[in-house]
Write a protein that holds these residues in place. Sequence first.
Motif, PDB file in Angstrom:
ATOM      1  N   MET A   1      16.324  20.394  40.288  1.00  0.00           N
ATOM      2  CA  MET A   1      16.912  19.822  41.471  1.00  0.00           C
ATOM      3  C   MET A   1      17.848  20.694  42.169  1.00  0.00           C
ATOM      4  N   LEU A   4      21.058  16.299  46.652  1.00  0.00           N
ATOM      5  CA  LEU A   4      20.759  15.262  46.930  1.00  0.00           C
ATOM      6  C   LEU A   4      20.805  15.218  48.538  1.00  0.00           C
ATOM      7  N   ARG A   5      19.960  14.152  49.184  1.00  0.00           N
ATOM      8  CA  ARG A   5      19.900  13.964  50.619  1.00  0.00           C
ATOM      9  C   ARG A   5      20.242  12.611  50.601  1.00  0.00           C
ATOM     10  N   ARG A   7      20.368   9.572  53.841  1.00  0.00           N
ATOM     11  CA  ARG A   7      20.054   9.034  55.057  1.00  0.00           C
ATOM     12  C   ARG A   7      20.456   7.621  55.295  1.00  0.00           C
ATOM     13  N   GLU A  16      17.967  10.626  47.802  1.00  0.00           N
ATOM     14  CA  GLU A  16      16.585  11.441  47.414  1.00  0.00           C
ATOM     15  C   GLU A  16      17.226  12.621  46.601  1.00  0.00           C
ATOM     16  N   GLU A  17      16.519  12.895  45.729  1.00  0.00           N
ATOM     17  CA  GLU A  17      16.646  14.414  45.088  1.00  0.00           C
ATOM     18  C   GLU A  17      15.852  15.397  45.727  1.00  0.00           C
ATOM     19  N   GLU A  18      16.626  16.341  46.145  1.00  0.00           N
ATOM     20  CA  GLU A  18      15.696  17.666  46.727  1.00  0.00           C
ATOM     21  C   GLU A  18      15.312  18.370  45.485  1.00  0.00           C
ATOM     22  N   LEU A  19      13.908  18.719  45.379  1.00  0.00           N
ATOM     23  CA  LEU A  19      13.434  19.613  44.590  1.00  0.00           C
ATOM     24  C   LEU A  19      13.529  21.229  44.787  1.00  0.00           C
ATOM     25  N   ASP A  23      10.088  19.535  48.114  1.00  0.00           N
ATOM     26  CA  ASP A  23       9.698  18.310  47.927  1.00  0.00           C
ATOM     27  C   ASP A  23      11.011  17.408  47.705  1.00  0.00           C
ATOM     28  N   ARG A  24      10.840  16.026  48.125  1.00  0.00           N
ATOM     29  CA  ARG A  24      12.021  15.243  47.829  1.00  0.00           C
ATOM     30  C   ARG A  24      11.565  13.906  47.123  1.00  0.00           C
ATOM     31  N   PRO A  26      12.324  10.073  45.967  1.00  0.00           N
ATOM     32  CA  PRO A  26      13.268   8.802  46.361  1.00  0.00           C
ATOM     33  C   PRO A  26      13.881   8.248  44.882  1.00  0.00           C
TER      34      PRO A  26
END
Length: 79
Positions: A1, A4-5, A7, A16-19, A23-24, A26
């Motif tokens: 990870m 975190l994003r 919106r 969402e987790e940002e990898l 990729d993201r 949810p």
Amino acid sequence: MTGLRVRYHGQFAYVEEELADGDRLPLLRHRYNGPASTWGLGLYLASSGKYENQILPTGLPIDTAQEALDCACDLYLNY
């Protein structure tokens, strides 16, 4: 990870987790319920591609945004 994003859309905040590969994933949807300290939690279910409202570990359907995030991270990320 990598992070975190978040919106926002209406009364919802989607987390969402940002990898590392960009990729993201949810994780959850916070639902604003009026007072700044009370938020509902909807966990993302990959099986349906939808968010489902949850009862938090406190036994209530609402709590602080931090409690909801902690619950989702415990379930999905094992933090």
